[in-house]
Design a protein around this motif. Structure first.
Motif, PDB file in Angstrom:
ATOM      1  N   LEU A 162       5.836  17.388  19.720  1.00 52.02           N
ATOM      2  CA  LEU A 162       6.487  18.183  18.931  1.00 52.02           C
ATOM      3  C   LEU A 162       7.840  18.186  18.273  1.00 52.02           C
ATOM      4  CD1 LEU A 162       6.282  21.166  20.177  1.00 52.02           C
ATOM      5  CD2 LEU A 162       7.712  21.127  21.420  1.00 52.02           C
ATOM      6  N   ALA A 163       7.917  17.179  18.418  1.00 49.82           N
ATOM      7  CA  ALA A 163       9.525  16.329  17.792  1.00 49.82           C
ATOM      8  C   ALA A 163       9.769  17.049  15.936  1.00 49.82           C
ATOM      9  CB  ALA A 163       9.909  15.124  17.628  1.00 49.82           C
ATOM     10  N   GLY A 164       7.936  16.345  15.647  1.00 52.70           N
ATOM     11  CA  GLY A 164       8.119  16.194  13.621  1.00 52.70           C
ATOM     12  C   GLY A 164       8.326  17.852  13.565  1.00 52.70           C
ATOM     13  N   PRO A 165       7.331  18.904  14.025  1.00 47.79           N
ATOM     14  CA  PRO A 165       7.385  20.060  13.326  1.00 47.79           C
ATOM     15  C   PRO A 165       8.895  21.056  13.667  1.00 47.79           C
ATOM     16  CG  PRO A 165       5.129  19.618  13.901  1.00 47.79           C
ATOM     17  CD  PRO A 165       6.338  18.674  14.231  1.00 47.79           C
ATOM     18  N   GLY A 210       2.039  23.262   8.363  1.00 49.51           N
ATOM     19  CA  GLY A 210       1.084  22.455   8.831  1.00 49.51           C
ATOM     20  C   GLY A 210       1.017  21.211   9.691  1.00 49.51           C
ATOM     21  N   GLY A 211       2.609  21.270  10.269  1.00 56.13           N
ATOM     22  CA  GLY A 211       2.541  19.772  11.405  1.00 56.13           C
ATOM     23  C   GLY A 211       2.137  21.196  12.323  1.00 56.13           C
ATOM     24  N   GLY A 212       2.448  22.456  12.586  1.00 57.57           N
ATOM     25  CA  GLY A 212       1.882  23.692  13.527  1.00 57.57           C
ATOM     26  C   GLY A 212       0.391  23.099  13.916  1.00 57.57           C
ATOM     27  N   VAL A 213       0.020  23.205  12.725  1.00 55.64           N
ATOM     28  CA  VAL A 213      -1.874  22.842  13.070  1.00 55.64           C
ATOM     29  C   VAL A 213      -1.957  21.831  13.230  1.00 55.64           C
ATOM     30  CG1 VAL A 213      -3.756  23.734  11.574  1.00 55.64           C
ATOM     31  CG2 VAL A 213      -1.709  24.965  11.341  1.00 55.64           C
ATOM     32  N   ALA A 214      -1.497  20.883  12.796  1.00 58.52           N
ATOM     33  CA  ALA A 214      -2.017  19.367  12.766  1.00 58.52           C
ATOM     34  C   ALA A 214      -1.359  18.989  14.636  1.00 58.52           C
ATOM     35  CB  ALA A 214      -1.075  18.611  12.612  1.00 58.52           C
TER      36      ALA A 214
END
Length: 420
Positions: A71-74, A350-354
């Protein structure tokens, strides 16, 4: 403390309240087209937000939360994106759009993202939320049909005549119907016997209702949700062949239905979506293509830092008015936020989709499928219609990120399978 089952039963009203209020807030724009709700003395969005805030606080206290590192990245990218757009407002030539858009980004964006995470992470709340969305879709569809039948389409409290508001009204109404149809199709896939037939009829009713408001993106979003959400459920249950068969069947039925309606004399006169889908001159250049081309051009001319938040319409010659924004989040981030804005937008969304794809097999299939039904139409709308200030998009991002969060009743056994 009592056993987990007892705690779950005691928290049922909390989950029901959170689900209903979150659905009302998420689709408040569509509900404002319902005659009775349009006449409320207080704005429905504000009312739902004020009631939801303490309920979500209680939900936080009533559950034990497990947050995974993915979760941290997005979340960091989303925070930096909002910060960058605030800074980019410093060199924006806009005044009216900036003053309207920036508070929505900074205040509503993070709040809606957090609400999406909490609702999507808690199984009972997500189920109640989904049930409320189906009810909202049916209500909005019936209200739109009645308004068109009587010539009194209600637009957020005013009967009449602003074309921009009418356009927003049918877009939001169609989006609510599309999400509801995806959830109804999922319920049909999960049900058995006569109950399944009932949910099939609900799905068909919603598919007919989406043809009324006139939104082509809503129609495509409905087809995407109805085909995609049950396919996700079948895939996660280890039935990829059945998922492919369902996708093929849904596409064939959708195409056959449109062809059949198109062949009926005068059908497009009553179904405004068909009129917009088939009635535009073939030689006309779609407005979205013009806006996308302008956004790309100004993204290059204003590189590397962009035009500034809200400044696209002025640069493109449309004046300081929000309606003619780029109609694509990536292009909007590029044109107004430059290369940093585009990179941060890609890392956040895009990070959320990943994260959703990575975590999908770690949680219950029904939960993933419901989130797919709720986010697929919004994802399409993100790329062809709305702008970054739309709170629904941030709530959708929260739903995706919620797959990296697990909520359990306090006192529940560790290692218990996530509930649907």
């Amino acid at each position: 403390m009592g056993p987990p089952g007892q705690g779950s039963r005691g928290a049922a009203p909390l989950a029901a309240g959170a689900g209903l209020l979150a659905a009302t807030l998420h689709f408040a724009g569509a509900l404002k087209s319902v005659p009775g709700l349009a006449a409320l003395p207080i704005d429905l969005t504000l009312l739902a937000a004020l009631l939801l805030l303490p309920v979500l606080g209680l939900l936080l206290l009533a559950r034990a939360w497990e947050v995974r590192p993915a979760l941290a990245g997005p979340l960091l990218a989303a925070a930096l994106l909002l910060l960058w757009l605030v800074l980019a407002g410093g060199w924006s030539a806009s005044r009216a759009v900036l003053a309207e858009k920036l508070p929505q980004l900074v205040l509503l964006g993070p709040a809606m993202l957090l609400a999406g995470v909490l609702v999507g992470a808690d199984g009972p709340t997500l189920r109640r939320f989904s049930a409320a969305v189906i009810l909202i879709g049916l209500t909005v569809g019936a209200a739109t049909a009645w308004g068109l039948l009587t010539g009194q389409v209600v637009l957020g409290g005013a009967v009449g005549a602003d074309p921009a508001k009418l356009r927003v009204q049918y877009q939001l109404a169609g989006l609510a119907i599309a999400c509801a149809a995806g959830l109804a199709a999922l319920r049909a896939m999960e049900a058995r016997g006569a109950v399944r037939l009932g949910w099939v009829l609900v799905t068909l009713a919603l598919a007919l209702a989406v043809l009324l408001p006139g939104g082509r993106a809503a129609l495509l979003g409905l087809l995407l949700a109805v085909a995609g959400a049950p396919a996700v459920l079948l895939c996660l249950r280890g039935r990829p062949g059945a998922a492919l068969a369902w996708l093929t069947l849904a596409a064939a039925l959708g195409l056959a239905g449109l062809v059949a309606l198109r062949s009926m004399p005068g059908a497009d006169l009553g179904l405004r979506t068909l009129e917009r889908l088939f009635g535009d001159p073939a030689t006309a250049t779609p407005a979205r293509l013009i806006l996308w081309g302008e956004a790309l051009r100004w993204g290059g001319l204003a590189a590397p830092f962009g035009l500034g938040t809200g400044a696209f319409t002025l640069a493109a010659g449309s004046g300081d008015a929000r309606a003619l924004h780029p109609h694509n989040h990536a292009l909007e981030a590029l044109a107004e936020g430059g290369l940093p804005g585009l990179l941060l937008w890609g890392a956040a969304f895009g990070g959320g989709v990943a994260v959703a794809l990575r975590e999908a097999r770690r949680v219950a299939p029904g939960r993933v499928a419901r989130i797919a039904a709720l986010t697929l139409p919004i994802a399409l709308t993100t790329m062809v219609s709305t702008d970054l200030g739309n709170r629904m998009v941030w709530f959708g991002l929260g739903l995706l990120l919620s797959l990296a969060v697990e909520a359990r009743p306090r006192g529940a056994a560790e290692g218990r399978r996530p509930y649907v």
